[in-house]
Write an enzyme that holds these catalytic residues in place. Structure first.
Site: not given
Length: 324
Positions: A23, A94, A143, A145, A168
């Site tokens: 990414s 992560d 979850l 947030r 996003r």
């Protein structure tokens, strides 16, 4: 007398291989690490190798339904264990708190702002999270947030959103959401800080464990690599993140559990706040501990046990049962 010219043969540089996800954000972070190490060790060569992880490939299912945080690390870890690479650069949030045998957390870099950020659709630029109308759609794949925002803003609608940061933002701009929640650090590292509409304070959203810091994972006992990584290590960030990771490890939480933290280090005093929330946001168990920075691991464990005794274990058991 006949002179002979001697030829000079250059010795190839020792190459250190860094493994990374593909990414854009992962590569920005990895290239920063590579460039910093190259600056400190010009006699070495640093090569970046990339690969996709399961978490990068499965984008149509929420993270909480497809496994734990190893989704973004396992392929990189396998590469190190095979000897194909020397270390991996992760967003520390992560990286699981329990690493595979033979691997270790070799370095934690200086932390960027660990807070969460609201990125708003253009049509809502005159609003805040608190002033959005009832039913406004907020996107998040976390979850943690989700639970906290449901607790504070029950009038809003929350919708899962997956994909890398650019994906996003595109989904937001195309009108699928009124706003989305992202990490401040990720936006800043990608030079997109201008997209931040509002930074969420800790009393609204405690951040993820390790958020804003990079965690560099390597083979356990690899003294050569550990010596190289030591130049990137930041002691204050390390103390804060070790406390956060001990807290999470003791609670045995991952992507599927709403667990948030906040740490403050002043002089040698570390203050750790943590919470466990129910998925609907109705129940929030939160408390704070404080102590010397050298006891970071113990502080994290202490806070986790404290929250368990105050009712967090019931929430954790319910979430575990629902995920089976």
């Amino acid at each position: 007398m006949q002179s002979t010219a001697s030829s000079t043969v250059s010795t190839p540089k020792r190459t250190i291989r860094i493994v990374s996800r593909k990414s854009q954000l992962a590569l920005i972070q990895t290239h920063w690490v590579r460039d910093e190490l190259q600056r400190h060790f010009p006699e070495l060569a640093f090569e970046v190798v990339t690969m996709d992880t399961q978490g990068d490939k499965v984008l149509d299912v929420s993270l909480s339904k497809i496994g734990d945080k190893g989704l973004f690390t396992q392929e990189l870890e396998d590469s190190m264990l095979r000897g194909d690479s020397d270390f991996a650069v992760h967003s520390l949030k992560d990286l699981p708190t329990r690493l595979p045998q033979g691997l270790m957390l070799g370095c934690v870099t200086k932390r960027e702002d660990p807070a969460d950020a609201l990125v708003m659709h253009e049509k809502n630029k005159d609003k805040t999270l608190a002033t959005l109308p009832e039913g406004a759609v907020i996107g998040t794949s976390s979850l943690r947030r989700l639970a906290q925002l449901r607790h504070h803003y029950p009038h809003l609608t929350f919708k899962d959103i997956r994909g890398n940061l650019n994906t996003r933002l595109r989904k937001l701009d195309e009108g699928g959401y009124d706003g989305i929640i992202l990490a401040v650090a990720g936006l800043q590292r990608m030079d997109m800080g201008d997209r931040i509409h509002e930074i969420l304070p800790a009393d609204i959203s405690l951040h993820a464990v390790g958020q804003g810091a990079l965690g560099i994972e390597c083979r356990a006992g690899d003294e050569e690599i550990l010596a190289l990584l030591s130049v990137l290590s930041d002691a204050p960030t390390t103390a804060r993140c070790l406390a956060e990771r001990a807290f999470l490890r003791e609670l045995e939480g991952g992507c599927q559990v709403p667990i948030g933290v906040n740490t403050v280090l002043e002089d040698d005093t570390l203050t750790l706040t943590g919470l466990v929330a129910s998925l609907d946001g109705q129940r929030v168990i939160q408390n704070t501990v404080q102590g010397p920075a050298q006891t970071a691991d113990d502080l994290g464990t202490q806070l986790a046990k404290q929250l368990r005794a105050e009712g967090a274990q019931v929430i954790l058991d319910e979430i575990t049962a629902e995920s089976r």
